[in-house]
Scaffold this active site. Structure first.
Site, PDB file in Angstrom:
ATOM      1  N   GLU A  86      38.232  44.320  38.850  1.00 40.27           N
ATOM      2  CA  GLU A  86      38.413  45.209  40.004  1.00 40.27           C
ATOM      3  C   GLU A  86      38.822  46.627  39.617  1.00 40.27           C
ATOM      4  OE1 GLU A  86      38.699  41.169  41.962  1.00 40.27           O
ATOM      5  OE2 GLU A  86      39.169  42.057  40.010  1.00 40.27           O
ATOM      6  N   GLU A 105      38.946  34.443  41.674  1.00 41.09           N
ATOM      7  CA  GLU A 105      40.044  34.084  42.577  1.00 41.09           C
ATOM      8  C   GLU A 105      39.727  32.837  43.397  1.00 41.09           C
ATOM      9  OE1 GLU A 105      42.115  38.375  43.348  1.00 41.09           O
ATOM     10  OE2 GLU A 105      40.088  38.099  44.127  1.00 41.09           O
TER      11      GLU A 105
END
Length: 258
Positions: A132, A112
């Site tokens: 995640e 990210e």
């Protein structure tokens, strides 16, 4: 003998290019609050410094960033900076241009951070991913928001829901990466790209980025009118006049940032 802990972020100026190195190699540069705060401060200073045009973000020790430090997360220390978001960048990237120089892993929050940057230079051995869901978490640092605007929805959904790794070769085929470099040479290639950008007028660079980022959700009817609000001051800037003079005089322009 007293152990002196190294700074989690290394800052270096190379002409008009700022190089920021995530410096926790022993933890694969996993993001902690101290590093996030340092990155937010450095990027805020970068935007406020007229002599700086481009920033390169890299990781020490052959890895970009393995994501959020789960040990810190388990202690309740979330590496989020108010106003800047995770890692001090994902919610509020700089106004100026930023290049990610990715060696090794860019996973989870590291992925990210890379995609909060404008351009990516990846080593041949680089690997991206949003794992995640494998840890019972979600990609809250922009992975769910930015990636779907860069590649097909169905492919983005696959990456998010499986948490699988994305090698540099595949990322390049998807045009998620701007340059591919041999392992260990991403900084060199990123600096070449940064210097090509830094030769251009600072105001024009910042406004061009702003229009491209903000215009995504403008309606067709308002696109040109809203663009005009941003770009009109550039035409009457000192740098625009200098650019014309330099062209006529066959020399490199001397930008003032005004």
């Amino acid at each position: 003998m007293t152990h002196v802990e190294e700074a989690p972020l290394l800052v270096e100026e190379r002409g008009r290019v700022l190089v920021l190195t995530l410096n926790r190699p022993q933890s694969k540069n996993a993001m902690i609050l101290q590093l996030a705060e340092a990155l937010a401060g450095a990027l805020d200073g970068f935007d406020a410094t007229p002599s700086m045009s481009v920033c390169v973000i890299r990781g020490a020790g052959g890895t970009f960033c393995a994501g959020m430090d789960l040990k810190g997360f388990a202690r309740g220390k979330i590496p989020t900076v108010p106003g800047w978001g995770f890692a001090g960048i994902v919610a509020r990237p700089p106004v100026k241009s930023v290049i990610a120089a990715v060696e090794g892993f860019a996973l989870g929050g590291g992925f990210e951070i890379a995609f909060a940057c404008d351009l990516i230079v990846a080593a041949e051995n680089a690997t991206f991913g949003l794992p995640e869901v494998k840890r019972g978490l979600t990609a809250n640092g922009g992975g769910l928001l930015r990636l779907q605007n860069r590649v097909l929805y169905s492919f983005t959904m696959e990456l998010v829901l499986t948490g699988r790794m994305l090698p540099a070769a595949e990322a390049t085929e998807l045009h998620l990466v701007n340059r591919v470099a041999a392992a260990g040479r991403t900084l060199e290639v990123a600096l070449e790209l940064a210097e090509a950008i830094a030769k251009n007028a600072p105001l024009a660079l910042a406004v061009s980025k702003k229009v491209m980022v903000n215009s995504v959700d403008w309606t067709v009817e308002e696109k040109f009118a809203r663009q005009q609000d941003h770009v009109a001051p550039i035409r009457t800037s000192s740098d625009a006049a200098e650019g014309a003079r330099a062209f006529i005089e066959k020399r490199e322009p001397a930008w003032s940032g005004n």
